[in-house]
Design a protein around this motif. Sequence first.
Motif, PDB file in Angstrom:
ATOM      1  N   UNK A  46       0.870  -1.164  -0.608  1.00 55.16           N
ATOM      2  CA  UNK A  46       0.413  -0.255  -0.005  1.00 55.16           C
ATOM      3  C   UNK A  46       0.386   1.363   0.250  1.00 55.16           C
ATOM      4  N   UNK A  47       1.688   1.803   0.804  1.00 55.42           N
ATOM      5  CA  UNK A  47       2.307   2.830   0.909  1.00 55.42           C
ATOM      6  C   UNK A  47       3.420   2.393  -0.391  1.00 55.42           C
ATOM      7  N   UNK A  48       4.089   1.899  -1.514  1.00 57.25           N
ATOM      8  CA  UNK A  48       4.962   1.604  -1.883  1.00 57.25           C
ATOM      9  C   UNK A  48       3.529   1.833  -3.471  1.00 57.25           C
ATOM     10  N   UNK A  49       2.958   1.847  -3.417  1.00 61.94           N
ATOM     11  CA  UNK A  49       1.168   2.468  -4.469  1.00 61.94           C
ATOM     12  C   UNK A  49       1.477   3.709  -4.157  1.00 61.94           C
ATOM     13  N   UNK A  50       0.455   4.450  -2.899  1.00 61.98           N
ATOM     14  CA  UNK A  50       0.072   5.169  -2.500  1.00 61.98           C
ATOM     15  C   UNK A  50       1.706   6.268  -3.033  1.00 61.98           C
ATOM     16  N   UNK A  51       2.072   6.637  -1.938  1.00 62.69           N
ATOM     17  CA  UNK A  51       3.850   7.545  -2.323  1.00 62.69           C
ATOM     18  C   UNK A  51       3.648   8.493  -3.699  1.00 62.69           C
ATOM     19  N   UNK A  52       3.897   7.696  -5.027  1.00 61.07           N
ATOM     20  CA  UNK A  52       3.641   8.328  -6.295  1.00 61.07           C
ATOM     21  C   UNK A  52       2.459   8.483  -6.844  1.00 61.07           C
ATOM     22  N   UNK A  53       1.654   8.049  -6.422  1.00 58.26           N
ATOM     23  CA  UNK A  53       0.007   8.719  -6.989  1.00 58.26           C
ATOM     24  C   UNK A  53      -0.087   9.776  -5.766  1.00 58.26           C
ATOM     25  N   UNK A  54       0.151   9.545  -4.776  1.00 60.07           N
ATOM     26  CA  UNK A  54       0.182  11.183  -4.091  1.00 60.07           C
ATOM     27  C   UNK A  54       0.698  12.301  -4.439  1.00 60.07           C
ATOM     28  N   UNK A  55       2.103  11.781  -4.860  1.00 57.66           N
ATOM     29  CA  UNK A  55       2.719  13.407  -4.857  1.00 57.66           C
ATOM     30  C   UNK A  55       2.180  13.276  -6.594  1.00 57.66           C
ATOM     31  N   UNK A  56       2.521  12.958  -7.575  1.00 58.99           N
ATOM     32  CA  UNK A  56       1.747  12.602  -8.960  1.00 58.99           C
ATOM     33  C   UNK A  56       0.385  13.596  -8.700  1.00 58.99           C
ATOM     34  N   UNK A  57      -0.555  13.115  -8.238  1.00 56.82           N
ATOM     35  CA  UNK A  57      -1.896  14.036  -7.849  1.00 56.82           C
ATOM     36  C   UNK A  57      -1.879  14.759  -7.479  1.00 56.82           C
ATOM     37  N   UNK A  58      -1.206  14.900  -6.511  1.00 52.69           N
ATOM     38  CA  UNK A  58      -0.656  16.682  -5.858  1.00 52.69           C
ATOM     39  C   UNK A  58      -0.323  17.686  -6.804  1.00 52.69           C
ATOM     40  N   UNK A  59       1.342  17.039  -7.462  1.00 55.22           N
ATOM     41  CA  UNK A  59       1.758  17.995  -8.794  1.00 55.22           C
ATOM     42  C   UNK A  59       0.982  18.351  -9.499  1.00 55.22           C
TER      43      UNK A  59
END
Length: 195
Positions: A46-59
């Motif tokens: 979950x953390x491996x999946x969430x991290x890039x999803x989070x920063x790409x969505x926010x960016x």
Amino acid sequence: MSSSVAGPDCCGGLGNIDFRQADLCVMTWLLGYVDPSDPHFVVAVLTITFNPLFWNVVARWEQKTRKLSRAFGSPYLACYVLGGAILLLNVLRSHCFTEAMRSQPRVDSLDSPAVHGLGLALLAAGSVLVLSSFFALGFTGTFLGDYFGILKEARVTTFPFNILDNPMYWGSTANYLGWALINVQTDLGPWTIGC
């Protein structure tokens, strides 16, 4: 060969595969070394999946709305805050990855000084790639500054970008693989972290 909107249909596509006839020996063998039901494993995925999803969505949200830049009064400050959040999320991801490795079944054949040495070499090479990428790009270049309107004057072509297109990704991959190989050993000595 015919062409359609979805592209040519070579060999009948996936519709011609009978999955009931698939040989699952490899998957069965792998599941002997990975326990996907382990809570540590699930959290790591979950953390491996969430991290890039989070920063790409926010960016991308920032690029479209500029709301973070307005909220922090500066695109630089907003980028630094997002970069700090990314760093903290990466610490969490690394911790979860380590805990998942420790809770998984061991591969006894990998518990050797040669594998440990290979892990150290991968960690060293990965760290060189990640750190040299960071120094070449700077903080805002590394942490999505382009989405905040913070652009480099020219494309970075110095080391390590002159030998690899994505040195930070390759370095990070080498780091995680090296860390996994080092943690194969049951006795990590002073590196053991109790949680």
